[in-house]
Design an enzyme around this catalytic site. Sequence first.
Site, PDB file in Angstrom:
ATOM      1  N   SER A  14       0.819  -1.215   0.000  1.00 16.71           N
ATOM      2  CA  SER A  14       0.000   0.000   0.000  1.00 16.71           C
ATOM      3  C   SER A  14       0.852   1.263   0.000  1.00 16.71           C
ATOM      4  O   SER A  14       1.880   1.343   0.675  1.00 16.71           O
ATOM      5  CB  SER A  14      -0.918   0.015   1.231  1.00 16.71           C
ATOM      6  OG  SER A  14      -1.579   1.255   1.343  1.00 16.71           O
ATOM      7  N   SER A  16      -0.456   4.102   1.017  1.00 13.59           N
ATOM      8  CA  SER A  16      -1.094   4.992   1.975  1.00 13.59           C
ATOM      9  C   SER A  16      -0.128   5.566   3.017  1.00 13.59           C
ATOM     10  O   SER A  16      -0.190   6.771   3.309  1.00 13.59           O
ATOM     11  CB  SER A  16      -2.255   4.282   2.672  1.00 13.59           C
ATOM     12  OG  SER A  16      -3.297   4.037   1.746  1.00 13.59           O
ATOM     13  N   LYS A  70     -14.622  -3.260   4.504  1.00 16.85           N
ATOM     14  CA  LYS A  70     -15.310  -1.978   4.363  1.00 16.85           C
ATOM     15  C   LYS A  70     -16.774  -2.022   4.803  1.00 16.85           C
ATOM     16  O   LYS A  70     -17.328  -0.991   5.190  1.00 16.85           O
ATOM     17  CB  LYS A  70     -15.215  -1.479   2.919  1.00 16.85           C
ATOM     18  CG  LYS A  70     -13.807  -1.069   2.527  1.00 16.85           C
ATOM     19  CD  LYS A  70     -13.750  -0.495   1.123  1.00 16.85           C
ATOM     20  CE  LYS A  70     -12.342  -0.057   0.782  1.00 16.85           C
ATOM     21  NZ  LYS A  70     -12.259   0.589  -0.543  1.00 16.85           N
ATOM     22  N   ASN A  91     -14.574   3.469   4.448  1.00 16.58           N
ATOM     23  CA  ASN A  91     -13.144   3.332   4.182  1.00 16.58           C
ATOM     24  C   ASN A  91     -12.301   4.246   5.057  1.00 16.58           C
ATOM     25  O   ASN A  91     -11.074   4.184   5.021  1.00 16.58           O
ATOM     26  CB  ASN A  91     -12.831   3.596   2.698  1.00 16.58           C
ATOM     27  CG  ASN A  91     -12.788   5.080   2.366  1.00 16.58           C
ATOM     28  OD1 ASN A  91     -13.653   5.843   2.790  1.00 16.58           O
ATOM     29  ND2 ASN A  91     -11.790   5.502   1.605  1.00 16.58           N
ATOM     30  N   ASP A 106     -14.277   6.920  -0.837  1.00 15.01           N
ATOM     31  CA  ASP A 106     -14.087   6.200  -2.099  1.00 15.01           C
ATOM     32  C   ASP A 106     -15.014   6.736  -3.182  1.00 15.01           C
ATOM     33  O   ASP A 106     -14.634   6.852  -4.353  1.00 15.01           O
ATOM     34  CB  ASP A 106     -14.356   4.707  -1.915  1.00 15.01           C
ATOM     35  CG  ASP A 106     -13.208   3.967  -1.265  1.00 15.01           C
ATOM     36  OD1 ASP A 106     -12.057   4.445  -1.362  1.00 15.01           O
ATOM     37  OD2 ASP A 106     -13.449   2.902  -0.662  1.00 15.01           O
ATOM     38  N   TYR A 223      -4.689   0.092  -8.021  1.00 18.66           N
ATOM     39  CA  TYR A 223      -3.645   1.079  -8.342  1.00 18.66           C
ATOM     40  C   TYR A 223      -2.245   0.521  -8.164  1.00 18.66           C
ATOM     41  O   TYR A 223      -1.267   1.178  -8.526  1.00 18.66           O
ATOM     42  CB  TYR A 223      -3.815   2.344  -7.484  1.00 18.66           C
ATOM     43  CG  TYR A 223      -3.413   2.178  -6.031  1.00 18.66           C
ATOM     44  CD1 TYR A 223      -2.142   2.538  -5.593  1.00 18.66           C
ATOM     45  CD2 TYR A 223      -4.307   1.663  -5.099  1.00 18.66           C
ATOM     46  CE1 TYR A 223      -1.763   2.386  -4.267  1.00 18.66           C
ATOM     47  CE2 TYR A 223      -3.943   1.518  -3.777  1.00 18.66           C
ATOM     48  CZ  TYR A 223      -2.677   1.877  -3.363  1.00 18.66           C
ATOM     49  OH  TYR A 223      -2.315   1.719  -2.057  1.00 18.66           O
TER      50      TYR A 223
END
Length: 277
Positions: A14, A16, A70, A91, A106, A223
């Site tokens: 990730s 993030s 989620k 999320n 999202d 992604y």
Amino acid sequence: MIRSGLIGRSIQASRSPWLHEQEARAQGFELDYALYDFDALDLADADLGAFVDDLRKEETAGFNVTYPFKQAVIEHLDALAPSAAAVGAVNTVAIRDGRMTGHNTDMTGFRSSVADGLPGADFDCVLQLGAGGAGAAVAAALIDLGTRRLEICDVDPARAEALAQRLQARAAGRVVVRDPGDHSTADVTGIVNATPVGMLANPGIPIDPRHLSAAIWVADIVYFPRDTALLTAARERGCRTLDGSGMVVRQAAEAFQIITGAPSCLERMLANLDDER
């Protein structure tokens, strides 16, 4: 120091942590963004409630949620913001004074990514693959973008039906459920992959490339990698394509504000995603 993180499975790749921590540094404060990977931690899905409750007690400012939690996380929260209530998935969670409120970034992230990345796209008939937590947000965004007919296809038909029913209030007659084995595209103008198929930890392609043609635009919410097998096959057939990087940064920018209370700079976060590659 502000503490935050991401809960999910197979999330070691990730981006993030980089996105959130770099944005905090640019604003002059420190943020520790951890990856709470249930695979790496050897935790069962049933451990979600206790894990979330521990984050509440540890003075965490909030956290993000990804596949497959989620929707499952909702029952462990104190409240839902309108964005999460409308989508039926969470999320982003903000923790304030011990109370946890679920949000959904999202939907707006995908909507703005498509508007910017696929200008002029035909939304007459869109085939959406996947009806999970991310799929719920994507479907809501597609309705907002003006999709006249949204066909939802999921390996779990009951899940697809539940999502279609939830959307009927805002899109009566515009949402139908596809049989999971039916990937025909004769009338389709766009395809969105809202499944985890194509992720680094879950390689593959969610639809037979023979169903793709240059008349169809194709978007993928995955992604990492950006060039999924689906997008590669679509480009080879002349399709307009959109990868998941725009969505992930846009949802992250909004989530950053919800968790930290500080404004975010979308342009800087977009640049930071490219800088890390």
